[in-house]
Design a protein around this motif. Sequence first.
Motif, mmCIF file in Angstrom:
data_model
loop_
_atom_site.group_PDB
_atom_site.id
_atom_site.type_symbol
_atom_site.label_atom_id
_atom_site.label_comp_id
_atom_site.label_asym_id
_atom_site.label_seq_id
_atom_site.Cartn_x
_atom_site.Cartn_y
_atom_site.Cartn_z
ATOM 1 N N ARG A 93 12.658 82.013 59.599
ATOM 2 C CA ARG A 93 13.303 81.081 60.519
ATOM 3 C C ARG A 93 13.396 81.685 61.907
ATOM 4 O O ARG A 93 13.632 82.871 62.068
ATOM 5 N N LYS A 94 13.213 80.833 62.911
ATOM 6 C CA LYS A 94 13.380 81.241 64.291
ATOM 7 C C LYS A 94 14.309 80.249 64.968
ATOM 8 O O LYS A 94 14.405 79.089 64.560
ATOM 9 N N SER A 95 14.956 80.719 66.013
ATOM 10 C CA SER A 95 15.822 79.820 66.759
ATOM 11 C C SER A 95 14.977 78.788 67.490
ATOM 12 O O SER A 95 13.771 78.957 67.691
ATOM 13 N N LEU A 96 15.628 77.706 67.904
ATOM 14 C CA LEU A 96 14.921 76.642 68.604
ATOM 15 C C LEU A 96 14.316 77.148 69.909
ATOM 16 O O LEU A 96 13.181 76.810 70.258
ATOM 17 N N LEU A 97 15.070 77.979 70.628
ATOM 18 C CA LEU A 97 14.554 78.525 71.883
ATOM 19 C C LEU A 97 13.356 79.438 71.644
ATOM 20 O O LEU A 97 12.387 79.427 72.412
ATOM 21 N N ALA A 98 13.428 80.245 70.576
ATOM 22 C CA ALA A 98 12.316 81.151 70.271
ATOM 23 C C ALA A 98 11.055 80.369 69.941
ATOM 24 O O ALA A 98 9.951 80.735 70.354
ATOM 25 N N ARG A 99 11.221 79.278 69.208
ATOM 26 C CA ARG A 99 10.053 78.465 68.880
ATOM 27 C C ARG A 99 9.516 77.740 70.113
ATOM 28 O O ARG A 99 8.307 77.549 70.255
ATOM 29 N N PHE A 100 10.420 77.326 71.001
ATOM 30 C CA PHE A 100 9.975 76.605 72.194
ATOM 31 C C PHE A 100 9.197 77.522 73.130
ATOM 32 O O PHE A 100 8.094 77.190 73.571
ATOM 33 N N PHE A 101 9.752 78.692 73.426
ATOM 34 C CA PHE A 101 9.083 79.598 74.360
ATOM 35 C C PHE A 101 8.020 80.458 73.672
ATOM 36 O O PHE A 101 7.193 81.071 74.346
ATOM 37 N N GLY A 102 8.042 80.505 72.345
ATOM 38 C CA GLY A 102 7.048 81.300 71.626
ATOM 39 C C GLY A 102 5.639 80.761 71.740
ATOM 40 O O GLY A 102 4.674 81.475 71.456
ATOM 41 N N VAL A 103 5.508 79.507 72.170
ATOM 42 C CA VAL A 103 4.172 78.936 72.321
ATOM 43 C C VAL A 103 3.366 79.700 73.368
ATOM 44 O O VAL A 103 2.130 79.665 73.365
ATOM 45 N N ALA A 104 4.057 80.414 74.252
ATOM 46 C CA ALA A 104 3.362 81.160 75.310
ATOM 47 C C ALA A 104 2.520 82.297 74.748
ATOM 48 O O ALA A 104 1.576 82.751 75.409
ATOM 49 N N VAL A 105 2.843 82.782 73.553
ATOM 50 C CA VAL A 105 2.080 83.882 72.954
ATOM 51 C C VAL A 105 1.271 83.406 71.752
ATOM 52 O O VAL A 105 0.784 84.221 70.971
ATOM 53 N N ASP A 106 1.127 82.096 71.605
ATOM 54 C CA ASP A 106 0.361 81.539 70.493
ATOM 55 C C ASP A 106 -1.082 81.319 70.944
ATOM 56 O O ASP A 106 -1.345 80.473 71.807
ATOM 57 N N GLY A 271 9.423 73.164 86.605
ATOM 58 C CA GLY A 271 8.009 73.496 86.458
ATOM 59 C C GLY A 271 7.739 74.360 85.242
ATOM 60 O O GLY A 271 6.764 74.143 84.508
ATOM 61 N N VAL A 272 8.610 75.346 85.006
ATOM 62 C CA VAL A 272 8.447 76.219 83.840
ATOM 63 C C VAL A 272 8.590 75.421 82.547
ATOM 64 O O VAL A 272 7.788 75.558 81.612
ATOM 65 N N LEU A 273 9.625 74.582 82.487
ATOM 66 C CA LEU A 273 9.830 73.771 81.283
ATOM 67 C C LEU A 273 8.652 72.830 81.049
ATOM 68 O O LEU A 273 8.201 72.654 79.910
#
Length: 301
Positions: A93-106, A271-273
């Motif tokens: 499990r990951k937090s919602l924020l981790a999953r949202f910003f984790g796309v940057a390293v996918d 812009g970042v979001l």
Amino acid sequence: MNHPVPKSIREYLDQLRMELRGADPAMVQDALYDAEEHLRAELAEHPGLSEAEMLAKVATSYGAPDEVAEIYRVREGEVELALRPRRALAPARKSLLARFFGVAVDPRAYAALFYMVLSLATGIFYFTWVVTGLGLSAGFAILIIGIPFIVLFFATVRALSFVEGKIVEAMLGVRMPRRPLYVDRELSIWQRIGRMFTDPRSWSTLFYMVLMLPLGIAYFTIVAIGTTLSLGLIAAPFLHLFGVPGGIRLHLESNVLELSPWMSPLVFVAGVLLLFIMLHVVRGIGYLHGQLAKHLLVKLA
């Protein structure tokens, strides 16, 4: 499950197909192609043996259909695990924020992004090839070269389908055939041609290639607008900071809305979001397109 010992290559392949029921159609296509290539090579090396004698001889080296099917299932699982180590080792499990910003390293997000940009070029090429080929086929139908031309055109469509499958697997991570389409070599040339025209995948491939033009335009537009808008919002505060006159402006039809300097942080955050949202959208589109390609390009087992 015990099956009678196959007496011919066709029986061997039929049993192998039965043992692979429920498996990925792309893997089944590869297994059938590899098996026939190996068995026919063995038969060519031993011209004095019948197919039944050859199959009995290679049973210990290549394996019975159920053994070969099990090998392919195990190997497929190992390859899948090797290609996706992050998913296997990641926390449950990951937090919602981790999953949202984790796309940057996918890597899948960036591969899908590149595929969506590339799809404009491939879509134009596929559409032009299909429309031109069908038009010329219709025009040549009354001539003596009509049938050979139509057969050649469908053969090129199958070749392009195989190439597109390679691109989809490499960029979108969807399992696609790694071998050409399996064709029963015991059929006559006319039977093979007939099967090519009656195979639903031949027509679904044509539909896919025509569909790639509007999809390619849509994909390219999404990437171009999303990237330009998000990077523009990110860069705007810095441009204002370094003295670009006029502040931050939004052009709405004939009106120009000038934002105050204190809104620069909000514009940057927006812009970042937007950039991260676009990466999520791109990754989702990549997944959906991969499923579409698999459904239309891969022959069902």
